[in-house]
Design a protein around this motif. Sequence first.
Motif, PDB file in Angstrom:
ATOM      1  N   MET A 350       0.807  -1.221   0.000  1.00  0.00           N
ATOM      2  CA  MET A 350       0.000   0.000   0.000  1.00  0.00           C
ATOM      3  C   MET A 350       0.844   1.277   0.000  1.00  0.00           C
ATOM      4  SD  MET A 350      -3.257   0.789   0.099  1.00  0.00           S
ATOM      5  CE  MET A 350      -4.260   2.233   0.375  1.00  0.00           C
ATOM      6  N   VAL A 351       1.887   1.306   0.810  1.00  0.00           N
ATOM      7  CA  VAL A 351       2.685   2.535   0.927  1.00  0.00           C
ATOM      8  C   VAL A 351       3.329   2.919  -0.409  1.00  0.00           C
ATOM      9  CG1 VAL A 351       4.704   3.582   2.044  1.00  0.00           C
ATOM     10  CG2 VAL A 351       3.052   2.285   3.409  1.00  0.00           C
ATOM     11  N   PRO A 352       4.026   2.009  -1.097  1.00  0.00           N
ATOM     12  CA  PRO A 352       4.594   2.409  -2.397  1.00  0.00           C
ATOM     13  C   PRO A 352       3.524   2.711  -3.448  1.00  0.00           C
ATOM     14  CG  PRO A 352       4.867   0.053  -2.045  1.00  0.00           C
ATOM     15  CD  PRO A 352       4.421   0.637  -0.747  1.00  0.00           C
ATOM     16  N   PHE A 475      12.263   3.381   0.848  1.00  0.00           N
ATOM     17  CA  PHE A 475      12.349   2.911  -0.543  1.00  0.00           C
ATOM     18  C   PHE A 475      11.252   3.555  -1.404  1.00  0.00           C
ATOM     19  CE2 PHE A 475      14.156  -1.212   1.396  1.00  0.00           C
ATOM     20  CZ  PHE A 475      15.429  -0.667   1.410  1.00  0.00           C
ATOM     21  N   SER A 476      10.084   3.758  -0.808  1.00  0.00           N
ATOM     22  CA  SER A 476       8.978   4.383  -1.541  1.00  0.00           C
ATOM     23  C   SER A 476       9.285   5.834  -1.879  1.00  0.00           C
ATOM     24  CB  SER A 476       7.688   4.305  -0.714  1.00  0.00           C
ATOM     25  OG  SER A 476       7.324   2.966  -0.469  1.00  0.00           O
ATOM     26  N   LEU A 477       9.957   6.540  -0.964  1.00  0.00           N
ATOM     27  CA  LEU A 477      10.320   7.937  -1.217  1.00  0.00           C
ATOM     28  C   LEU A 477      11.398   8.039  -2.301  1.00  0.00           C
ATOM     29  CD1 LEU A 477      10.288   9.354   2.429  1.00  0.00           C
ATOM     30  CD2 LEU A 477       8.627   9.792   0.605  1.00  0.00           C
ATOM     31  N   VAL A 478      12.309   7.069  -2.336  1.00  0.00           N
ATOM     32  CA  VAL A 478      13.300   7.035  -3.422  1.00  0.00           C
ATOM     33  C   VAL A 478      12.578   6.845  -4.756  1.00  0.00           C
ATOM     34  CG1 VAL A 478      15.223   5.745  -4.416  1.00  0.00           C
ATOM     35  CG2 VAL A 478      15.170   6.202  -1.953  1.00  0.00           C
ATOM     36  N   MET A 479      11.624   5.908  -4.772  1.00  0.00           N
ATOM     37  CA  MET A 479      10.826   5.685  -5.975  1.00  0.00           C
ATOM     38  C   MET A 479      10.078   6.961  -6.375  1.00  0.00           C
ATOM     39  SD  MET A 479       7.435   3.310  -6.328  1.00  0.00           S
ATOM     40  CE  MET A 479       6.673   4.401  -5.127  1.00  0.00           C
ATOM     41  N   PHE A 480       9.484   7.656  -5.380  1.00  0.00           N
ATOM     42  CA  PHE A 480       8.768   8.906  -5.634  1.00  0.00           C
ATOM     43  C   PHE A 480       9.680   9.928  -6.305  1.00  0.00           C
ATOM     44  CE2 PHE A 480       7.780  13.242  -4.316  1.00  0.00           C
ATOM     45  CZ  PHE A 480       6.443  13.362  -4.662  1.00  0.00           C
ATOM     46  N   ALA A 481      10.902  10.058  -5.783  1.00  0.00           N
ATOM     47  CA  ALA A 481      11.855  11.024  -6.350  1.00  0.00           C
ATOM     48  C   ALA A 481      12.175  10.679  -7.801  1.00  0.00           C
ATOM     49  CB  ALA A 481      13.128  11.047  -5.506  1.00  0.00           C
TER      50      ALA A 481
END
Length: 545
Positions: A350-352, A475-481
């Motif tokens: 859910m988070v990613p 890891f989700s924030l890296v993906m977001f960036a």
Amino acid sequence: MDKHTPAAHVERSAKEQMLRGSAWMTAGSILSRILGAIYIVPWRIWMGAAFLTANALFTKGYQIYSVFLIISTAGIPSAISKQVAHYNALNEYKTGFKLFWNGALLMSAMGLISCGALWALAPWLAVHDPALTQVFRSLAWPLLIIPLMSLLRGFFQGYNEMAPSAISQFIEQVARIIYMLLMTYVIMRLGNHNYVDAVSQSTFAAFVGAVFGLSLLVIYLFRQKERFAGLAAQSADQIQISVGQILIDIFKQAIPFIVLDSAINLYYIVDQYTFNPLMQQRYLVGKPRLDEIYALFAGNANKLIMIVVSLAVAMAVTALPLLAAAATRGDRREVATQITNTLQLFYIVMVPAAIGMAGIATPLYVLFYGYDALGIHMLELSSLLAILLGLFTVLATLLQGLFHNKLAIGEMLIGFGVKFALQWPLIFFFNVYGPTLASMAGMLVTSGLMLHSLRVRYHYKDKQTWRRLIGITAFSLVMFAVVRIIVQTLSLIMNPASAITAIVMIVIALPLGVGVYAYAVLKTRLADLIIGQRIAGLRRRLHIR
């Protein structure tokens, strides 16, 4: 614990059941939600200049209808699923079948009552708006048969059979959308061009879809008639229970599901009836424009984030019978394991998904609704709300599966009170973003209370879960960036308001973002720890050491 011990086998079996069930329910929910969003593209084109007004009308109709739907089904799918799993764990299959058949009669009656009630109350609920009254009455018809369809889904889920529910859900959505688009095209392009008539037929499409969904479930039921007869023949028959007691048990289990399943809709209904008057107290803006703004977050953004929230719904539905069975056996260790597994599986998916949606909010919104800067910002904020809506759904289901109904309702009402109290001050200070921020605050409070209650009562691995959540979020924030950089870079060389550009952005950014996240959770073995050793095979095939 030795991996060959019976306890280890039970734990592994429960996790495998949950993963398999989640896969079916996720596939059904996601495909249905995606179809429910894709139809917007031709629907928007055919509605033309009336699109936002028509979408606001559609959204207002569905918000009230959803509450009637939850009441008319009386929480029966989840209650039946929970009770059938309970009796099956006791080898009392006959009692489960008795519960099902009496529940079918009850649901047929509930369908008639709820259909009549919505039809009669339509003018009052619409505040005597003729257009909204017409939409409400078109939505009364599906209430006739959806309660019975919901009962059948709950029965199959009680046996941990998620495929019938998932497939019928998909067929229901396909039939609904075909009818909706066909009638919208006929009215808006070939007929009288009356958008109210088009919206009414679009909402009546729910009845058409329900007919197809129910028909498929009945076919599944008759195909398994011999199997169910065999289970009934080997039933222990140690429990003698009357029809009246069965119905009382259904209602006891169903009422909490009504309250908790209504929670998300109640949040949006607060917005529906308070947004316009509260905004007009603070800002000089007319009702037509406020209706359009309301459609941006309650209709447009909500339709997209519910694709992500459906992931949580699928996991919750799968976890419910497993938890109920474990609680019936008195196996507190398995209960704690199930809570840990459910929460961690929820977070890793859910988070990613939600943060990734925020990252591609611009092309995603443009693709479905056309370019609107305010709508895009609302989708970005709503994507974060999706995490809290999903978490609430999972936590409420966990508490109900463990028979803590009153506790779950009390903690939900506290959060709802926070939403209601903050609605006006947050609108005052944050303008159109106020309702979404108030919803986030309410859901955050409720989720925090529910997590605390589960930790105190069952001692699930909360510290381990928090550590893994931190890794997932990082890891989700890296993906977001990564996806945001791609979108911003392409916006410099292409027209961001173009649907073609939106498709190009999504096709490039989405796979790269998913790849970055997948690589991170596989490389660090985080996926192995949460999903299980089967994921190791995927890592080897991808040559990730």
